[in-house]
Motif scaffolding. Structure first.
Motif, PDB file in Angstrom:
ATOM      1  N   ARG A  83       0.833  -1.195   0.000  1.00 55.10           N
ATOM      2  CA  ARG A  83       0.000   0.000   0.000  1.00 55.10           C
ATOM      3  C   ARG A  83       0.870   1.247   0.000  1.00 55.10           C
ATOM      4  NH1 ARG A  83      -5.397  -0.680   0.786  1.00 55.10           N
ATOM      5  NH2 ARG A  83      -6.079  -2.745   1.476  1.00 55.10           N
ATOM      6  N   ASN A  84       0.297   2.315  -0.458  1.00 47.68           N
ATOM      7  CA  ASN A  84       0.950   3.622  -0.386  1.00 47.68           C
ATOM      8  C   ASN A  84       1.337   3.888   1.069  1.00 47.68           C
ATOM      9  OD1 ASN A  84       1.804   6.252  -0.677  1.00 47.68           O
ATOM     10  ND2 ASN A  84      -0.195   7.067  -1.259  1.00 47.68           N
ATOM     11  N   GLY A  85       2.599   4.185   1.315  1.00 47.80           N
ATOM     12  CA  GLY A  85       3.086   4.415   2.664  1.00 47.80           C
ATOM     13  C   GLY A  85       3.808   3.245   3.278  1.00 47.80           C
ATOM     14  N   ASP A  86       3.726   2.056   2.669  1.00 48.56           N
ATOM     15  CA  ASP A  86       4.405   0.885   3.213  1.00 48.56           C
ATOM     16  C   ASP A  86       5.912   0.991   3.025  1.00 48.56           C
ATOM     17  OD1 ASP A  86       1.944  -0.101   3.772  1.00 48.56           O
ATOM     18  OD2 ASP A  86       2.026  -1.799   2.405  1.00 48.56           O
ATOM     19  N   SER A  87       6.642   0.395   3.972  1.00 48.47           N
ATOM     20  CA  SER A  87       8.082   0.249   3.850  1.00 48.47           C
ATOM     21  C   SER A  87       8.404  -1.213   3.592  1.00 48.47           C
ATOM     22  CB  SER A  87       8.793   0.724   5.121  1.00 48.47           C
ATOM     23  OG  SER A  87       8.592   2.105   5.319  1.00 48.47           O
ATOM     24  N   LEU A  88       9.389  -1.461   2.761  1.00 50.71           N
ATOM     25  CA  LEU A  88       9.751  -2.817   2.386  1.00 50.71           C
ATOM     26  C   LEU A  88      11.208  -3.074   2.690  1.00 50.71           C
ATOM     27  CD1 LEU A  88       7.473  -1.778   0.218  1.00 50.71           C
ATOM     28  CD2 LEU A  88       8.069  -3.871  -0.966  1.00 50.71           C
ATOM     29  N   GLU A  89      11.490  -4.317   3.100  1.00 49.85           N
ATOM     30  CA  GLU A  89      12.847  -4.812   3.188  1.00 49.85           C
ATOM     31  C   GLU A  89      12.903  -6.110   2.396  1.00 49.85           C
ATOM     32  OE1 GLU A  89      14.487  -5.179   7.027  1.00 49.85           O
ATOM     33  OE2 GLU A  89      13.978  -3.142   7.662  1.00 49.85           O
ATOM     34  N   VAL A  90      13.764  -6.153   1.404  1.00 46.83           N
ATOM     35  CA  VAL A  90      13.865  -7.319   0.535  1.00 46.83           C
ATOM     36  C   VAL A  90      15.299  -7.803   0.552  1.00 46.83           C
ATOM     37  CG1 VAL A  90      13.482  -8.230  -1.778  1.00 46.83           C
ATOM     38  CG2 VAL A  90      12.059  -6.350  -0.939  1.00 46.83           C
ATOM     39  N   LYS A  91      15.516  -8.952   1.163  1.00 48.87           N
ATOM     40  CA  LYS A  91      16.857  -9.518   1.213  1.00 48.87           C
ATOM     41  C   LYS A  91      17.056 -10.464   0.027  1.00 48.87           C
ATOM     42  CE  LYS A  91      20.115 -12.059   4.095  1.00 48.87           C
ATOM     43  NZ  LYS A  91      20.327 -12.789   5.370  1.00 48.87           N
ATOM     44  N   VAL A  92      18.061 -10.167  -0.770  1.00 47.39           N
ATOM     45  CA  VAL A  92      18.359 -10.989  -1.937  1.00 47.39           C
ATOM     46  C   VAL A  92      19.634 -11.773  -1.655  1.00 47.39           C
ATOM     47  CG1 VAL A  92      18.875 -10.988  -4.406  1.00 47.39           C
ATOM     48  CG2 VAL A  92      17.284  -9.300  -3.465  1.00 47.39           C
ATOM     49  N   VAL A  93      19.532 -13.082  -1.650  1.00 41.53           N
ATOM     50  CA  VAL A  93      20.689 -13.960  -1.467  1.00 41.53           C
ATOM     51  C   VAL A  93      20.938 -14.662  -2.793  1.00 41.53           C
ATOM     52  CG1 VAL A  93      21.670 -15.894  -0.186  1.00 41.53           C
ATOM     53  CG2 VAL A  93      20.113 -14.289   0.954  1.00 41.53           C
ATOM     54  N   ASN A  94      22.064 -14.363  -3.392  1.00 39.23           N
ATOM     55  CA  ASN A  94      22.340 -14.840  -4.747  1.00 39.23           C
ATOM     56  C   ASN A  94      23.064 -16.190  -4.707  1.00 39.23           C
ATOM     57  OD1 ASN A  94      22.828 -15.178  -7.422  1.00 39.23           O
ATOM     58  ND2 ASN A  94      24.222 -13.441  -7.641  1.00 39.23           N
ATOM     59  N   LYS A  95      22.339 -17.222  -5.068  1.00 37.36           N
ATOM     60  CA  LYS A  95      22.937 -18.544  -5.186  1.00 37.36           C
ATOM     61  C   LYS A  95      22.918 -19.018  -6.632  1.00 37.36           C
ATOM     62  CE  LYS A  95      21.842 -19.787  -0.415  1.00 37.36           C
ATOM     63  NZ  LYS A  95      21.165 -20.731   0.497  1.00 37.36           N
ATOM     64  N   ALA A  96      22.751 -18.050  -7.534  1.00 34.06           N
ATOM     65  CA  ALA A  96      22.829 -18.361  -8.955  1.00 34.06           C
ATOM     66  C   ALA A  96      24.284 -18.288  -9.411  1.00 34.06           C
ATOM     67  CB  ALA A  96      21.977 -17.372  -9.747  1.00 34.06           C
TER      68      ALA A  96
END
Length: 623
Positions: A83-96
């Motif tokens: 939603r508008n106003g939300d904060s996100l944390e996205v952890k990307v772990v690269n195993k490619a």
């Protein structure tokens, strides 16, 4: 595989938090809990969503099975609903086995430039075995955006929708639809896309065109071995569906239509649009369009279809058509009549594209900058590099033994390789993208002054500041859309940025050229939205064309489709708090950015903490 840990910070309860872990429909759960807590001192609600790791997944398409990098084992990747106003944390772990970064296409990134994602611009890539957490907040945006890899052609399979709904308690500026469905348009190569671009880079020629287009990762009934898995969109008679259409294609603008149904455009690039009706959409690569479709036809099954808009003449392209099915639930399953195909424009129907593009308006009067501090003029187009003396003929398979190139204002953009531009700017490290002796410097995270001194002593004759010398106007004026002299075909390769003061009010004329082949260029600006105040054909003439400026209700976009052999004018203000740093502007046809059709703005800090870029996060990837 790449592991994504997604944390959606939605709202917070006044005296604590409520967490939801590993749920498939976070948004619906949040709404239910909001109602349950409505009698308490509910101020904000916080939810967490963990997305399980992804891995290389066998994907069967066009009778063949290929291993593809897929997010969470899904192709396309998961749809993120916030939603508008939300904060996100996205952890990307690269195993490619490839480097990877993630770009949140269209997100404003207010004081979070470190989370923007373009490789070697705002960060070094996440190497195999490495990880990085993207942290940012959605502010003042509602509608449809998307996320994708921003490393080479990784976004061929690493991408997904980002849906931004209004804040809790607020509603759409149109009647709430019964359904909402992402429609993700894409190409498919019956080969590894990374091999496709590598071969093109080796030969200097254009890459092989795709073998199919897809709607939500399925080619549809018109391709071999595909009809069993054709995407079906169910709907009840009388219902309204909000289709969130995304052109996620690497290299192709696309037409889209639904047989016998009218589409009402209500949004684009996560902003609302003054509603208008149309029978066909055209989306430049990277653009999104929100449309309402009402099930007001005889209950049956109707094709949705997409095909190429190809404005460049005599250039190979994928001339196939992808389909999905809009299926009325009340249609009879037994004696099903033949599916109806929508009438799509001819592949080169620029008149339809122009009429569609000029229909976009903001819902109300907007505050367009009228006093301009920086008036810039950028040419955008292709070019040719002469074959270097030490290259074999097999490495120069462009026209007449050349290598294909692209540029803005005759500057063909080259990414650094030893440190990202934003890191170099923030840390005050000079010339690291040019000095091979300094490739280790990014590892000396806490000894930057010593590292810079070493570089200066090691290669003092080569020491160059990050060049803030991108030309604000073309170095040579010429008949941009006419018969251009071959002497102007070869651009100058380099890493050039244009420096802006915080709060600058900009006007940028984006002028297409006819070098090699005039073409519609979808120009995307990171970190900002902009108003498209005018567009036209031929050479932009300020005396004639200024009268065409819409300074009342122009549309707000993050990607503008510059007409083939034409121009577009955009305006924006570099005054968003914390929008300081390096912001990439580039053609969203990946083949063109590979050839150098890009530049970057270097925006100075303003006054105080809220107008300054914070220090980089501790887990920022090292080069």
């Amino acid at each position: 595989h790449v592991e994504l840990d997604l944390f959606f910070v939605r709202e917070k309860v006044a005296d604590g938090t409520v967490a939801i872990g590993e749920v498939p429909a976070c948004d619906q759960v949040a709404d239910v809990l909001t109602k349950l807590l409505s009698l308490s001192s509910f101020t904000r609600f916080r939810s967490f969503l963990r997305v399980l790791p992804i891995q290389a997944t066998p994907v069967k398409m066009l009778c063949n099975t290929h291993n593809r990098i897929t997010v969470n084992g899904m192709f396309p990747g998961p749809t993120l609903e916030v939603r508008n106003g939300d904060s996100l944390e996205v952890k990307v772990v690269n195993k490619a086995r490839y480097n990877v970064t993630i770009h949140w296409h269209g997100v404003r990134q207010m004081r979070t430039g470190w989370a923007d994602g373009p490789e070697f611009v705002t960060q070094c890539p996440i190497r195999p075995g490495g990880s990085y957490t993207y942290r940012f907040t959605i502010q003042g945006q509602e509608g449809t955006l998307w996320w994708h890899a921003h490393s080479s052609w990784r976004r061929a399979t690493v991408y997904g929708a980002l849906i931004i709904r209004p804040r809790l308690g607020e509603s759409y500026p149109f009647p709430k639809p019964n359904l909402e469905t992402p429609i993700e348009l894409r190409e498919w190569w019956d080969a590894n896309p990374i091999d496709v671009v590598r071969e093109a880079t080796r030969t200097g020629a254009a890459p092989n065109v795709s073998d199919a287009y897809t709607i939500n990762a399925q080619p549809g009934d018109l391709y071999k071995c595909s009809s069993k898995n054709t995407t079906i969109i169910p709907i009840d008679a009388g219902e309204t569906n909000l289709l969130r259409v995304i052109n996620a294609a690497l290299n192709q603008p696309l037409f889209f239509a639904v047989a016998n149904h009218t589409l009402t455009v209500v949004g684009a690039d996560a902003t609302y649009i003054k509603p208008f009706t149309t029978s066909v959409l055209m989306l430049g690569a990277g653009q999104t369009t929100d449309v309402l479709i009402k099930a007001d036809q005889r209950p049956a099954r109707y094709y949705m279809a997409a095909r190429a808009y190809e404005s460049a003449q005599n250039v190979p392209f994928d001339n196939t058509t992808t389909t999905a099915i809009l299926e009325y639930k009340s249609s009879k399953k037994g004696n099903v009549p033949k599916l109806i195909m929508p009438s799509l424009p001819a592949y080169n129907d620029t008149n339809t594209v122009t009429a569609f593009s000029r229909s976009f308006r903001s819902p109300r009067k907007v505050q367009v900058p009228t006093e301009i501090d920086e008036s810039l003029f950028f040419t955008v187009g292709l070019g040719l590099n002469n074959c270097p003396p030490n290259f074999r003929r097999s490495h120069c398979q462009g026209p007449n033994g050349t290598r294909l190139a692209a540029s803005m204002n005759n500057a063909s953009f080259m990414l650094p390789r030893s440190i990202s531009l934003l890191q170099a700017h923030q840390q005050g490290i000079p010339g690291l993208h040019k000095l091979p002796c300094c490739t280790f410097v990014s590892k000396l995270k806490y000894f930057l002054h010593l590292a810079s001194l070493f570089c200066a002593l090691c290669f003092l004759p080569l020491l160059l500041l990050i060049p803030n010398n991108f030309p604000g106007t073309p170095p040579v004026k010429f008949d941009y859309t006419g018969n251009v002299s071959r002497t102007l075909f070869q651009p100058i390769t380099g890493t050039k940025l244009y420096k802006l003061k915080f709060g600058s009010r900009l006007q940028v004329v984006l002028q297409g050229t006819s070098i090699i082949a005039p073409e519609n260029h979808p120009i995307h600006l990171h970190g900002y939205d902009f108003y498209i105040i005018a567009e036209g054909f031929g050479n932009f003439n300020p005396k004639r064309d200024t009268s065409k400026f819409n300074l009342v209700d122009p549309p707000l976009r993050n990607t503008v489709a510059v007409p083939a052999n034409g121009w577009a004018v955009i305006r924006f203000v570099a005054d968003n708090p914390g929008n300081n740093g390096v912001w990439l502007m580039h053609c969203h046809l990946d083949v063109h950015i590979t050839w150098g059709l890009a530049m970057a703005f270097l925006v100075e800090n303003g006054v105080g903490e809220l107008q300054s870029l914070p220090a980089p996060p501790s887990d920022l990837p090292l080069c």
